[in-house]
Design a protein around this motif. Sequence first.
Motif, PDB file in Angstrom:
ATOM      1  N   CYS A   3       0.834  -1.204   0.000  1.00 24.93           N
ATOM      2  CA  CYS A   3       0.000   0.000   0.000  1.00 24.93           C
ATOM      3  C   CYS A   3       0.866   1.250   0.000  1.00 24.93           C
ATOM      4  CB  CYS A   3      -0.887   0.034   1.235  1.00 24.93           C
ATOM      5  SG  CYS A   3      -2.009  -1.338   1.331  1.00 24.93           S
ATOM      6  N   ARG A   5       0.258   5.128   1.083  1.00 29.61           N
ATOM      7  CA  ARG A   5      -0.630   6.120   1.696  1.00 29.61           C
ATOM      8  C   ARG A   5       0.217   7.226   2.294  1.00 29.61           C
ATOM      9  NH1 ARG A   5      -5.074   2.428   4.837  1.00 29.61           N
ATOM     10  NH2 ARG A   5      -6.132   1.744   2.972  1.00 29.61           N
ATOM     11  N   ASN A   6      -0.125   8.453   1.947  1.00 30.96           N
ATOM     12  CA  ASN A   6       0.584   9.623   2.474  1.00 30.96           C
ATOM     13  C   ASN A   6       2.090   9.496   2.266  1.00 30.96           C
ATOM     14  OD1 ASN A   6      -1.894  10.612   3.379  1.00 30.96           O
ATOM     15  ND2 ASN A   6      -1.693   9.510   5.304  1.00 30.96           N
ATOM     16  N   ASP A   7       2.486   9.103   1.050  1.00 26.76           N
ATOM     17  CA  ASP A   7       3.907   8.954   0.681  1.00 26.76           C
ATOM     18  C   ASP A   7       4.646   7.901   1.502  1.00 26.76           C
ATOM     19  OD1 ASP A   7       3.645  10.863  -1.320  1.00 26.76           O
ATOM     20  OD2 ASP A   7       4.149  12.509   0.039  1.00 26.76           O
ATOM     21  N   GLU A   8       3.936   6.968   2.128  1.00 31.37           N
ATOM     22  CA  GLU A   8       4.563   5.885   2.878  1.00 31.37           C
ATOM     23  C   GLU A   8       4.131   4.546   2.291  1.00 31.37           C
ATOM     24  OE1 GLU A   8       4.011   6.023   7.091  1.00 31.37           O
ATOM     25  OE2 GLU A   8       4.509   8.146   7.215  1.00 31.37           O
ATOM     26  N   SER A  10       3.648   0.541   2.811  1.00 28.87           N
ATOM     27  CA  SER A  10       3.475  -0.429   3.890  1.00 28.87           C
ATOM     28  C   SER A  10       2.956  -1.738   3.306  1.00 28.87           C
ATOM     29  CB  SER A  10       2.504   0.099   4.954  1.00 28.87           C
ATOM     30  OG  SER A  10       1.215   0.256   4.399  1.00 28.87           O
ATOM     31  N   LYS A  88     -14.592   3.613   7.549  1.00 31.97           N
ATOM     32  CA  LYS A  88     -14.015   4.919   7.188  1.00 31.97           C
ATOM     33  C   LYS A  88     -14.849   5.505   6.053  1.00 31.97           C
ATOM     34  CE  LYS A  88      -9.321   3.936   8.757  1.00 31.97           C
ATOM     35  NZ  LYS A  88      -7.925   3.749   8.337  1.00 31.97           N
TER      36      LYS A  88
END
Length: 146
Positions: A3, A5-8, A10, A88
């Motif tokens: 994944c 998400r937000n430039d990270e 994982s 969410k």
Amino acid sequence: MICLRNDEISVQKALIYNRDLGSQDSPVEYDGSIIVHGGVRSNVIITATEDIIIDRVVEGATITSTGGNVVLHVGIAGRNKGRIYAGKDFEGAFVENATVEAANDIRLQVGALNSHLTANRDIIAETGKGGIASGVLIAGRNIRVK
């Protein structure tokens, strides 16, 4: 599943189906994300603790993500028994004759017809046709339609 998400980047646990799901597969329960590279037929129950992503049409099924997003790349033709709960956000092209609840936002690319939509924050249908015809809309903050 990898994944971003937000430039990270994982790694998440994911259960992946490379086909349609029918009543013979139900119920599907997983502690993590569920990805269906196909559609979901009527009377199927899917429950995950993280995201649920479905590539083709969902019919009169029950889809529940207790802690993640529900993303329908096409949408749901609920046949008056389809139900979706997103812990969410919910994102989909269309919702027809179904009930959708989201702890955060509901985002539709095409719109909704004869459906019950409830979002604790916003209901947004501003892209594509962006139309909502009949049904019930309940939002904690805003309802924005084209």
